[in-house]
Structure formats: C-alpha cells, structure tokens
Design an enzyme around this catalytic site. Sequence first.
Site, short mmCIF file in Angstrom:
data_model
loop_
_atom_site.label_atom_id
_atom_site.label_comp_id
_atom_site.label_asym_id
_atom_site.label_seq_id
_atom_site.Cartn_x
_atom_site.Cartn_y
_atom_site.Cartn_z
N LYS A 60 0.23 5.30 6.76
CA LYS A 60 -0.20 6.03 5.64
C LYS A 60 0.21 7.26 5.71
O LYS A 60 0.70 7.80 6.67
CB LYS A 60 -1.70 5.70 5.68
CG LYS A 60 -2.43 4.41 5.66
CD LYS A 60 -2.32 3.95 4.25
CE LYS A 60 -2.83 2.51 3.97
NZ LYS A 60 -2.15 1.47 4.53
N SER A 66 0.62 -1.26 0.02
CA SER A 66 -0.05 0.24 -0.07
C SER A 66 0.89 1.18 -0.03
O SER A 66 0.27 2.16 -0.28
CB SER A 66 -0.96 0.05 1.16
OG SER A 66 -0.17 -0.01 2.42
#
Length: 203
Positions: A83, A38
């Site tokens: 993230k 990711s």
Amino acid sequence: MPLFTHPLRILFATVQSLCLAHVVWAYGISIDAGWGPSMLPTFLVFNDWFVTDKRFRRGRGVQVGDCVVYSIPVEPPGQEGVKRVLGMPGDYVLLNSPPMSPGRAAYEGIGIGRTAAGTEDMIQVPKGHCYVVGDNLPWSRDSRDFGPIPMALIKGKVVAKGSLDGFNFMNWFTSLPSGLQKAPDAPGPSLPTNSPQQDTEVK
C-alpha cells in the site's frame, strides 16, 4: 587441496551461501510477486513483480507517498500487502474518502467504519503508526478498514517494479518514484468547431 574435493568443505560452503542469501533476503533486498486490483494503476492485477528494500523495515526513513510492504493486521501471520503511505505520525487524514464502489461494498460486506456513501471524518495518525491506502481506493482494503498500522508491521519500501518478460534482465524492472503525484485535471466540455454559431433569440 582444491576447495571442493572434500564433502565437508562442500557442506560448509553451501551453508555459508544459504546464510548469506537469508541475510540479504531478510535485511537487504527481496523480489516478490503481487496480485489484486488495490494498487492499480501502479501495479497490474497479475504478473507484476516488485523489489523491496528492507533497510526501510519498521518504518525507518519512510515518507508520505512511499509504497511499502506490510504485515496485514487483520490477517493470519505471514500475510503481507503493498500500500501507499498517506499519513505519518501527527498527520491528519480523511478516514473514508472517496466512497467505496457498490460492487466492492457488496463483496466486502462494508468494512468496519466504512459506508458505501463515504464520509468526511478526519483522524490524527497516532505516534508510532502510519496510515496506508491503495492507489485504487474504491477497491482497496486498507487503513480505512483497520485503522493506522504500527510502524513495526512495515517490512520494507518498494523501490522498483516490473514483469519478468523477455531474456534481457536489464529490462525486467524499472524504478518506482516516491511521493504523491498530482492527479490529472478532468477534461472539460469541448465546443463543436465545425458547426456554425447560431444566434439565439431571447423572448
């Protein structure tokens, strides 16, 4: 009497060291391993480590573009992710762009609020929250799935990354720059340089 000649002194020194290590790990600096696609290309899928500064926990001093470690709100307690912050309280962000890759859509079963085709809807990040996304958007489960996350879920800011390879520990980690980086321009069509130009007759 020497310091380490009495068992109680040894026990006391050990407890002190463990307490100090816990304070540093919980409120100072920690080193963790990450995995998954990711955050490509910022982090590798495997064998990448990152240094987290816990002074930024609960979102203190976090800005758009920072990489943060956070507790994943849709996972059991203790599950954390990395993230990048795309929006802070009051910012407007795209809810679902770009579209999810077909392979990811099939793997995830298409998350709540997302479609394989993508949308151009915008939301305003509420007070006390931030909007986080992965650098590898088509293969990231982030705020596009579960919405903006509370600042209280942020465990710290990632300040360095690296791989524990070799014997020189000075080369293990490199600083991680903050902020969003401009994407490189897509290469345009190139004209052949070796072939002679030909006139085209218009009829």
